[in-house]
Design a protein around this motif. Structure first.
Motif, PDB file in Angstrom:
ATOM      1  N   LYS A   1     -17.917  -5.044   5.128  1.00  0.00           N
ATOM      2  CA  LYS A   1     -18.174  -5.057   3.579  1.00  0.00           C
ATOM      3  C   LYS A   1     -16.828  -5.057   2.801  1.00  0.00           C
ATOM      4  O   LYS A   1     -16.893  -5.492   1.703  1.00  0.00           O
ATOM      5  CB  LYS A   1     -18.955  -3.976   3.280  1.00  0.00           C
ATOM      6  N   GLY A   2     -15.747  -4.659   3.405  1.00  0.00           N
ATOM      7  CA  GLY A   2     -14.578  -4.634   2.590  1.00  0.00           C
ATOM      8  C   GLY A   2     -13.842  -3.463   2.420  1.00  0.00           C
ATOM      9  O   GLY A   2     -14.504  -2.326   2.769  1.00  0.00           O
ATOM     10  N   THR A   3     -13.018  -3.292   1.658  1.00  0.00           N
ATOM     11  CA  THR A   3     -12.289  -2.070   1.406  1.00  0.00           C
ATOM     12  C   THR A   3     -11.857  -1.825  -0.225  1.00  0.00           C
ATOM     13  O   THR A   3     -11.854  -3.039  -0.938  1.00  0.00           O
ATOM     14  CB  THR A   3     -10.742  -1.903   1.965  1.00  0.00           C
ATOM     15  N   THR A   4     -12.139  -0.605  -0.709  1.00  0.00           N
ATOM     16  CA  THR A   4     -11.918  -0.551  -2.186  1.00  0.00           C
ATOM     17  C   THR A   4     -11.018   0.628  -2.169  1.00  0.00           C
ATOM     18  O   THR A   4     -11.045   1.644  -1.637  1.00  0.00           O
ATOM     19  CB  THR A   4     -13.178   0.280  -2.872  1.00  0.00           C
ATOM     20  N   PHE A   5      -9.790   0.462  -3.073  1.00  0.00           N
ATOM     21  CA  PHE A   5      -8.717   1.328  -3.265  1.00  0.00           C
ATOM     22  C   PHE A   5      -8.881   1.837  -4.735  1.00  0.00           C
ATOM     23  O   PHE A   5      -9.289   0.877  -5.738  1.00  0.00           O
ATOM     24  CB  PHE A   5      -7.460   0.627  -3.246  1.00  0.00           C
TER      25      PHE A   5
ATOM     26  N   LEU B   1       0.910  -1.190   0.117  1.00  0.00           N
ATOM     27  CA  LEU B   1       0.079   0.065  -0.044  1.00  0.00           C
ATOM     28  C   LEU B   1       0.887   1.203   0.102  1.00  0.00           C
ATOM     29  O   LEU B   1       0.445   2.265  -0.925  1.00  0.00           O
ATOM     30  CB  LEU B   1      -0.908   0.094   1.345  1.00  0.00           C
TER      31      LEU B   1
ATOM     32  N   LYS C   1      -7.338   6.743  -3.313  1.00  0.00           N
ATOM     33  CA  LYS C   1      -8.475   6.887  -2.608  1.00  0.00           C
ATOM     34  C   LYS C   1      -8.894   5.670  -1.980  1.00  0.00           C
ATOM     35  O   LYS C   1      -8.795   4.571  -2.588  1.00  0.00           O
ATOM     36  CB  LYS C   1      -9.771   7.738  -3.279  1.00  0.00           C
ATOM     37  N   VAL C   2      -9.287   5.579  -0.568  1.00  0.00           N
ATOM     38  CA  VAL C   2      -9.830   4.407   0.162  1.00  0.00           C
ATOM     39  C   VAL C   2     -10.933   4.610   0.705  1.00  0.00           C
ATOM     40  O   VAL C   2     -11.284   5.568   1.417  1.00  0.00           O
ATOM     41  CB  VAL C   2      -8.897   4.098   1.308  1.00  0.00           C
ATOM     42  N   ALA C   3     -11.950   3.567   0.350  1.00  0.00           N
ATOM     43  CA  ALA C   3     -13.230   3.605   0.992  1.00  0.00           C
ATOM     44  C   ALA C   3     -13.296   2.023   1.608  1.00  0.00           C
ATOM     45  O   ALA C   3     -13.028   0.914   1.102  1.00  0.00           O
ATOM     46  CB  ALA C   3     -14.441   3.756   0.075  1.00  0.00           C
ATOM     47  N   SER C   4     -13.602   2.304   3.032  1.00  0.00           N
ATOM     48  CA  SER C   4     -13.667   0.992   4.149  1.00  0.00           C
ATOM     49  C   SER C   4     -14.976   0.944   4.613  1.00  0.00           C
ATOM     50  O   SER C   4     -15.310   1.792   5.391  1.00  0.00           O
ATOM     51  CB  SER C   4     -12.429   0.748   4.659  1.00  0.00           C
ATOM     52  N   GLU C   5     -15.539  -0.185   4.599  1.00  0.00           N
ATOM     53  CA  GLU C   5     -16.662  -0.442   5.652  1.00  0.00           C
ATOM     54  C   GLU C   5     -16.461  -1.654   6.228  1.00  0.00           C
ATOM     55  O   GLU C   5     -16.431  -2.579   5.600  1.00  0.00           O
ATOM     56  CB  GLU C   5     -18.055  -0.129   4.575  1.00  0.00           C
ATOM     57  N   LEU C   6     -16.496  -1.711   7.540  1.00  0.00           N
ATOM     58  CA  LEU C   6     -16.558  -2.763   8.537  1.00  0.00           C
ATOM     59  C   LEU C   6     -17.483  -3.847   7.953  1.00  0.00           C
ATOM     60  O   LEU C   6     -18.767  -3.666   7.859  1.00  0.00           O
ATOM     61  CB  LEU C   6     -16.728  -2.492   9.850  1.00  0.00           C
TER      62      LEU C   6
END
Length: 174
Positions: free
Chosen positions: A33-37, A11, A26-31
């Motif tokens: 549900k996972g993480t999107t980079f 990373l 950019k990072v979007a993460s939801e407990l």
């Protein structure tokens, strides 16, 4: 991760490479549900100029890159070639010693942490014995490893940008 099974630096390297290219991550993460980079890079076909990359030093000659991670090696080769070097790459210290013995190089750029009987620091010490004037630059992403070198050799911290690589090479004794 154990040596040879990845460095855990993925990373931070992606972040460094994206910023070097003028982009971002950019990072979007939801407990649960996972993480999107999302890697955002500038659109265009023009390569950045030396002024844009901050690479003031232009070299020549052949560098031996000692790097066990193929992805890191690919990026490092690209940066070294942008700086004007021909690059030969090996994956471990033992192969580096064989390559230097048979073909010679103008300087060595080696990762410190790698699999095998010898790490990059041991390789550097061995090269000092057999090729005292050979310039050596080491790289690592591990701060505790860098602290153990005690100034014996210059160290470039991963991830690095082209201007940092350029500056480190320019400071090597010739």
């Amino acid at each position: 991760k154990p040596i040879g099974k990845g460095t855990g630096l993925g990373l931070s390297q992606v972040h460094g490479f994206a910023h070097q290219a003028g982009g971002t991550v950019k990072v979007a993460s939801e407990l649960g549900k996972g993480t999107t980079f999302t890697i955002v890079l500038p659109r265009g076909i023009d390569a950045p100029s030396r002024e844009a990359t901050g690479a003031a030093f232009r070299g020549s000659g052949t560098v031996l890159l000692v790097e066990d991670n193929p992805d890191v090696a690919l990026v490092s080769i690209g940066l070294l070639e942008q700086l004007g070097y021909k690059v030969r790459r090996v994956a471990d210290a033992e192969a580096a010693l064989r390559e230097i013995e048979s073909n010679g190089v103008d300087f060595v750029f080696s990762d410190i942490v790698m699999p095998g009987k010898m790490d990059g620091l041991s390789l550097a010490h061995r090269l000092r014995q057999i090729r005292p004037g050979l310039p050596i630059l080491l790289a690592t992403g591990y701060s505790e490893v860098a602290a153990g070198v005690r100034g014996d050799f210059p160290i470039l911290r991963k991830p690095y940008e082209i201007h940092e690589l350029s500056e480190a090479i320019a400071k090597l004794p010739r």
